[in-house]
Design a protein around this motif. Sequence first.
Motif, PDB file in Angstrom:
ATOM      1  N   GLU A 221       0.829  -1.212   0.000  1.00 25.13           N
ATOM      2  CA  GLU A 221       0.000   0.000   0.000  1.00 25.13           C
ATOM      3  C   GLU A 221       0.861   1.259   0.000  1.00 25.13           C
ATOM      4  N   ARG A 222       1.962   1.235   0.747  1.00 24.77           N
ATOM      5  CA  ARG A 222       2.883   2.381   0.755  1.00 24.77           C
ATOM      6  C   ARG A 222       3.534   2.556  -0.621  1.00 24.77           C
ATOM      7  N   PHE A 223       3.932   1.450  -1.206  1.00 24.36           N
ATOM      8  CA  PHE A 223       4.562   1.480  -2.525  1.00 24.36           C
ATOM      9  C   PHE A 223       3.577   1.994  -3.580  1.00 24.36           C
ATOM     10  N   MET A 224       2.336   1.552  -3.479  1.00 29.50           N
ATOM     11  CA  MET A 224       1.289   1.980  -4.415  1.00 29.50           C
ATOM     12  C   MET A 224       1.089   3.489  -4.368  1.00 29.50           C
ATOM     13  N   LYS A 225       1.114   4.085  -3.193  1.00 30.68           N
ATOM     14  CA  LYS A 225       0.931   5.527  -3.065  1.00 30.68           C
ATOM     15  C   LYS A 225       2.043   6.306  -3.777  1.00 30.68           C
ATOM     16  N   ARG A 226       3.240   5.709  -3.826  1.00 29.85           N
ATOM     17  CA  ARG A 226       4.376   6.388  -4.443  1.00 29.85           C
ATOM     18  C   ARG A 226       4.468   6.153  -5.945  1.00 29.85           C
ATOM     19  N   THR A 227       4.038   4.976  -6.396  1.00 28.80           N
ATOM     20  CA  THR A 227       4.306   4.571  -7.781  1.00 28.80           C
ATOM     21  C   THR A 227       3.064   4.319  -8.621  1.00 28.80           C
ATOM     22  N   GLY A 228       1.898   4.148  -7.961  1.00 33.73           N
ATOM     23  CA  GLY A 228       0.680   3.825  -8.703  1.00 33.73           C
ATOM     24  C   GLY A 228       0.573   2.365  -9.076  1.00 33.73           C
ATOM     25  N   LYS A 229       1.447   1.517  -8.491  1.00 35.41           N
ATOM     26  CA  LYS A 229       1.399   0.081  -8.767  1.00 35.41           C
ATOM     27  C   LYS A 229       1.807  -0.685  -7.518  1.00 35.41           C
ATOM     28  N   MET A 230       1.453  -1.962  -7.494  1.00 29.22           N
ATOM     29  CA  MET A 230       1.908  -2.835  -6.418  1.00 29.22           C
ATOM     30  C   MET A 230       3.289  -3.403  -6.778  1.00 29.22           C
ATOM     31  N   PRO A 231       4.117  -3.693  -5.767  1.00 32.53           N
ATOM     32  CA  PRO A 231       5.478  -4.157  -6.040  1.00 32.53           C
ATOM     33  C   PRO A 231       5.540  -5.619  -6.469  1.00 32.53           C
ATOM     34  N   ASN A 232       6.494  -5.911  -7.359  1.00 29.97           N
ATOM     35  CA  ASN A 232       6.812  -7.305  -7.662  1.00 29.97           C
ATOM     36  C   ASN A 232       8.085  -7.681  -6.887  1.00 29.97           C
TER      37      ASN A 232
END
Length: 404
Positions: free
Chosen positions: A294-305
Amino acid sequence: MRNMLLASVAIFVAGASAVFAASAGGVSDGKVKIGILNDQSGVYADFGGKSSVEAAKMAVEDFGGKVLGAPIEIVDADHQNKPDIASNIARQWFDRDQVDAIMELTTSSVALAVQAIAKEKKKIDIVTGAATTELTGKQCSPYGFHWAYDTHALAVGTGGALVKQGGDSWFFLTADYAFGYSLEQQTSEFVKANGGKVLGSVRHPLSTSDYSSFLLQAQSSGAKVIGLANAGADTQNAIKQAAEFGITQGGQRLAALLFTLAEVHGLGLQAAQGLTLTEGFYWNRDDESRKFGERFMKRTGKMPNMIHAGTYSAVMQYLKAVQKAGTDDTDAVAKELHEMPVDDVFGRGGTVGANGRMIHDMYLLEVKKPSESKMPWDYYNVLATIPGKEAYIDPAKSGCDLVK
C-alpha cells in the motif's frame, strides 16, 4: 586582512572537523551513496525501472536517512540493456562520483559486466533484477551479491510444477542472451531429471515485436508445454500473439518462466489467467506485505513485484551492514553482508552463502481468473511455498571458487 585570515582559518578548521568526524564515524567521504542502475525505458522498464528507484528511496527513508551519522544518497541511471553503456556508467560512478554500491542491474549481460567492474574496483554490487546463476557461480565475486531470484529458482518452481502436472514434453522460446540461455538450460535439466523431455528450442532477439515464426515452430513441435525463457514485454507480447494463433486452445500450455506482477498487470487477467509462475514476493501474502504494498502503491501507482521488494531489501540490508561494521569499507561491509541474517518484508529468515547468493523462500503462483480477483492487483493464488534450500543451488555446488 587579519579578520579575513581568521575567517579563512575558521572555515578550514570547520571543514577539517567535518571531514574528521565523518572519517571517525567510519564513512570515508562523508556520505553513503548507492546507485540504482537498470532499464528505465525499454523492455524491462515495468519489470524494475523507476519503481525500483522508489523502492530504494523507501528503504533509505525507513532506515532514517543517515547511517553512522552520514547522509545516504540514491542516484540512478538507465543502462538501456547495453553492457557497454552500463559499464561506462559504473566506472564513472565508482571513479568520479563516489558511489559506494550499485544495485538492481536488470539484464544478465549487464549484471555480469558491472559485477566484474565492481570486483576490479573493490566495490559492492547487489543484483536484484538479473537472473543468471553465473553471478554466484563461475563469475562470482567477494563483493557481489544476488538477491531476489535466479534462473535455478524459476526452473525449480515453474518447471517442476508443470512436469508434476503432466507437462512432460517441452519446447522453448528463448531470449537470445545470457539470461535466456541460463533459464532454458536449467529448466531443461529439471524437466529431464523429472522424467520429461525437451523437443527443441528457438531463440529470438531481445525486444522483438513479431513472434509469429517462433510460435509456429513451437506449435508444430507438438510439445505439451511451451516454455517462455524471456521476460518483461517480450513475455507479454509472446503470450498475446500465442492467443492469436490459438496455441492454448489447441491444448498446449504456456509456461512463463520469468513473469512478475508487473507483467500480469500489463497483460490483464483475461489474457494471463491460468499461467503458472514463480516469484519471491507477493504483496497480498500477509499483513506486513500488504502494508508495504500500500505504501509502494501511493508512491508509484502500482503494487510491487519481487524486483521492487528485493531492491528495498537489498538497500536496507546494505545499510544495516554498514551500521554493524561501523564503516563503509568494502571488505568490512561485505563480511557483514555474508554473515548477517536477512529478515525483512521480502526475505524472511534469509541467509547469504559464501558465493553471495541470498537464500530465501520462493512462491509458486497461479494467475487468478477475473472472477476470482477480489480487488485491484489481487492477481495470484499461492499454490506452494518453495523452501530456499530447494529453490537455490547449494553454494558448495555452484562453481564459485570462493566457497571452501
